[in-house]
Design an enzyme around this catalytic site. Structure first.
Site, PDB file in Angstrom:
ATOM      1  N   ASN A  41     -52.287  47.852 -37.541  1.00  0.00           N
ATOM      2  CA  ASN A  41     -51.143  48.202 -36.700  1.00  0.00           C
ATOM      3  C   ASN A  41     -50.857  49.696 -36.851  1.00  0.00           C
ATOM      4  O   ASN A  41     -51.579  50.411 -37.546  1.00  0.00           O
ATOM      5  CB  ASN A  41     -49.923  47.348 -37.067  1.00  0.00           C
ATOM      6  N   LYS A  64     -34.571  35.856 -41.466  1.00  0.00           N
ATOM      7  CA  LYS A  64     -35.655  36.335 -42.322  1.00  0.00           C
ATOM      8  C   LYS A  64     -35.157  36.586 -43.738  1.00  0.00           C
ATOM      9  O   LYS A  64     -35.805  36.239 -44.717  1.00  0.00           O
ATOM     10  CB  LYS A  64     -36.216  37.629 -41.721  1.00  0.00           C
ATOM     11  N   LYS A  66     -36.695  34.456 -46.849  1.00  0.00           N
ATOM     12  CA  LYS A  66     -37.481  35.155 -47.874  1.00  0.00           C
ATOM     13  C   LYS A  66     -36.673  35.420 -49.134  1.00  0.00           C
ATOM     14  O   LYS A  66     -37.170  36.060 -50.074  1.00  0.00           O
ATOM     15  CB  LYS A  66     -38.042  36.461 -47.299  1.00  0.00           C
TER      16      LYS A  66
HETATM   17  O1  C5P Z   1     -41.856  38.035 -41.232  1.00  0.00           O
HETATM   18  P1  C5P Z   1     -42.012  39.475 -41.002  1.00  0.00           P
HETATM   19  O2  C5P Z   1     -43.456  39.923 -41.020  1.00  0.00           O
HETATM   20  O3  C5P Z   1     -41.289  40.046 -39.830  1.00  0.00           O
HETATM   21  O4  C5P Z   1     -41.275  40.097 -42.271  1.00  0.00           O
HETATM   22  C1  C5P Z   1     -41.250  41.445 -42.514  1.00  0.00           C
HETATM   23  C2  C5P Z   1     -41.073  41.695 -43.982  1.00  0.00           C
HETATM   24  O5  C5P Z   1     -41.934  40.873 -44.745  1.00  0.00           O
HETATM   25  C3  C5P Z   1     -41.427  43.119 -44.342  1.00  0.00           C
HETATM   26  O6  C5P Z   1     -40.612  43.542 -45.415  1.00  0.00           O
HETATM   27  C4  C5P Z   1     -42.895  42.998 -44.751  1.00  0.00           C
HETATM   28  O7  C5P Z   1     -43.257  44.023 -45.652  1.00  0.00           O
HETATM   29  C5  C5P Z   1     -42.948  41.625 -45.379  1.00  0.00           C
HETATM   30  N1  C5P Z   1     -44.214  40.914 -45.185  1.00  0.00           N
HETATM   31  C6  C5P Z   1     -44.940  40.507 -46.279  1.00  0.00           C
HETATM   32  N2  C5P Z   1     -46.129  39.837 -46.111  1.00  0.00           N
HETATM   33  C7  C5P Z   1     -46.590  39.549 -44.881  1.00  0.00           C
HETATM   34  C8  C5P Z   1     -45.858  39.957 -43.757  1.00  0.00           C
HETATM   35  C9  C5P Z   1     -44.681  40.649 -43.949  1.00  0.00           C
HETATM   36  O8  C5P Z   1     -44.522  40.749 -47.400  1.00  0.00           O
HETATM   37  N3  C5P Z   1     -47.736  38.904 -44.752  1.00  0.00           N
END
Ligand code: C5P
Length: 398
Positions: free
Chosen positions: A209, A336, A340
């Site tokens: 990305n 979120k 998390k």
């Molecule tokens: O669920 P999403 O990808 O939107 O969440 C974003 C957050 O989760 C960010 O802080 C990102 O660094 C973290 N993330 C992660 N592992 C992933 C995807 C996102 O720790 N595979």
């Protein structure tokens, strides 16, 4: 404002040395104790007597003064100082420090101090713009040395351009700002992730990305500046960080997961700014995939959600996450945060001008565990990093 602060004022050989007298006077007036060190060339532009009268201290000019052979004087001076300020700093002085040369009392003190070192460059525009000088400055910046940009204008040699030493008042303000910096993360270990991940498809292609790492590097620098022990786990990025930060370079989401797991236990807080790829190709094709006559399908598997996994073992640690949302930002970010198990989430909409990837600014909303949202205006990523660290300091005190 500088009461009790001990400052070494280094004066090297440039015509701007006449401004050092005024600078010294202002530093003293602000309450600082000033020890002047002059180089041999510095003394050709302004006399030690002038500086002695203004600093009310004997000026140091020799590494080995006659009759008083104190071989470790540079060490005691280096330890005494809260700040070493070199104004003016010549091409030569900057070059010597950048190359590790310590051949007089000033360069030896700079080489042995743990105090912050500030340079106010002053030289002819061609010397300043010389790539050697620019590379030296860049190298020193990366190592944590600070610079007060010279101004643009008439130079003593008759040329016009960048190279005029900053005015004493500006230098004084920068010194006050630096010595006033908060050290509210001293003793804390902060883990930061930054940039993107790359998930290889074959020997030459990958899924990724647009994240450059600017936000994460700014958070790491701010935490470091405020006294924390910082580990920065970074995906591919062109950015550099201060040498005091423990930089761990990774490529894939799996590698980032392993690195975070390894450092998490010893950390007080984790800030996940990294744009981790949510999917990775199921299998890595050996060599380069050949062009197909027909369509090519890639099977993707989910990568580990690093933050979610760390959220499960959070304990008393502070967890900060980021969310990129283009719709229902607040609602999605709140869910979120809950899913998390985070303490703080920073949400931004990359469709807004000045926000998101590949820019130096952001427009973000900070949401805490109670669901309280603080919408911040457009600001630099550095300023946003300061806000995030301010919040983190409060969260760590709970
Ligand atoms: O669920 P999403 O990808 O939107 O969440 C974003 C957050 O989760 C960010 O802080 C990102 O660094 C973290 N993330 C992660 N592992 C992933 C995807 C996102 O720790 N595979």
């Amino acid at each position: 404002m500088l009461k009790g602060k001990k400052i070494i004022l280094g004066i090297t050989g440039g015509i701007a040395a006449y401004k050092s007298a005024e600078l010294c006077r202002r530093l003293k007036k602000s309450g600082a104790e000033v020890q002047v060190i002059m180089t041999q060339s510095g003394m050709k532009f302004i006399t030690p007597l002038t500086m002695e009268c203004l600093s009310e201290k004997e000026v140091i000019t020799e590494m080995f003064p006659e009759r008083r052979m104190v071989g470790t004087r540079h060490i005691s001076l280096a330890q005494w100082a809260d700040l070493v300020l070199v104004a003016p700093a010549t091409y030569n002085l900057i070059g010597k420090i950048s190359c590790g040369i310590a051949d007089d009392i000033l360069t030896t003190v700079i080489s042995s101090t743990k105090a912050p070192v500030f340079f106010a460059p002053a030289m002819n525009v061609n010397m300043y713009e010389n790539p050697i000088c620019q590379q030296n400055i860049e190298k020193l910046r990366k190592l944590g040395y600070r610079f007060i940009e010279p101004g643009v204008g008439d130079l003593a040699c008759g040329d016009v351009g960048k190279g005029r030493m900053a005015e004493p008042e500006e230098i004084l303000n920068e010194v006050i700002k630096l010595l006033d910096e908060k050290k509210d993360l001293t003793g804390k270990s902060i883990l930061v992730t930054a940039s993107r991940t790359e998930e290889p498809i074959d020997a030459v292609r990958f899924l990724s990305n647009r994240s450059t790492g600017r936000m994460g590097y700014a958070v790491a620098e701010e935490a470091f500046k405020r006294g924390a022990k910082v580990t920065l786990i970074s995906g591919p990025s062109d950015l550099n960080c201060s040498s005091g930060i423990n930089l761990v370079k990774v490529r894939t989401a799996d590698e980032m997961y392993k690195a975070v797991k390894k450092h998490f236990a010893k950390s007080d807080a984790l800030v996940m700014t990294a744009a981790v790829s949510d999917f990775a190709p199921e299998k890595l094709s050996s060599g380069k995939l050949k062009k197909q006559e027909t369509e090519l399908s890639l099977n993707l598997k989910q990568t580990p959600d690093i933050l979610r996994e760390m959220g499960k073992q959070k304990g008393k640690k502070v967890l900060v996450g980021f969310a990129v949302e283009t719709k229902d930002e607040i609602q999605n970010a709140k869910s979120k945060l809950k899913e998390k198990n985070l303490d703080l989430i920073i949400v931004n909409n990359p469709n807004l001008k000045g926000a998101g990837f590949e820019v130096d600014t952001n427009i973000a909303t900070l949401i805490d565990r109670k669901g309280k949202a603080e919408r911040l205006p457009l600001m630099s990523k550095k300023e946003l990093a300061e806000k995030i660290i301010d919040r983190m300091v409060k969260l760590l005190k709970r």
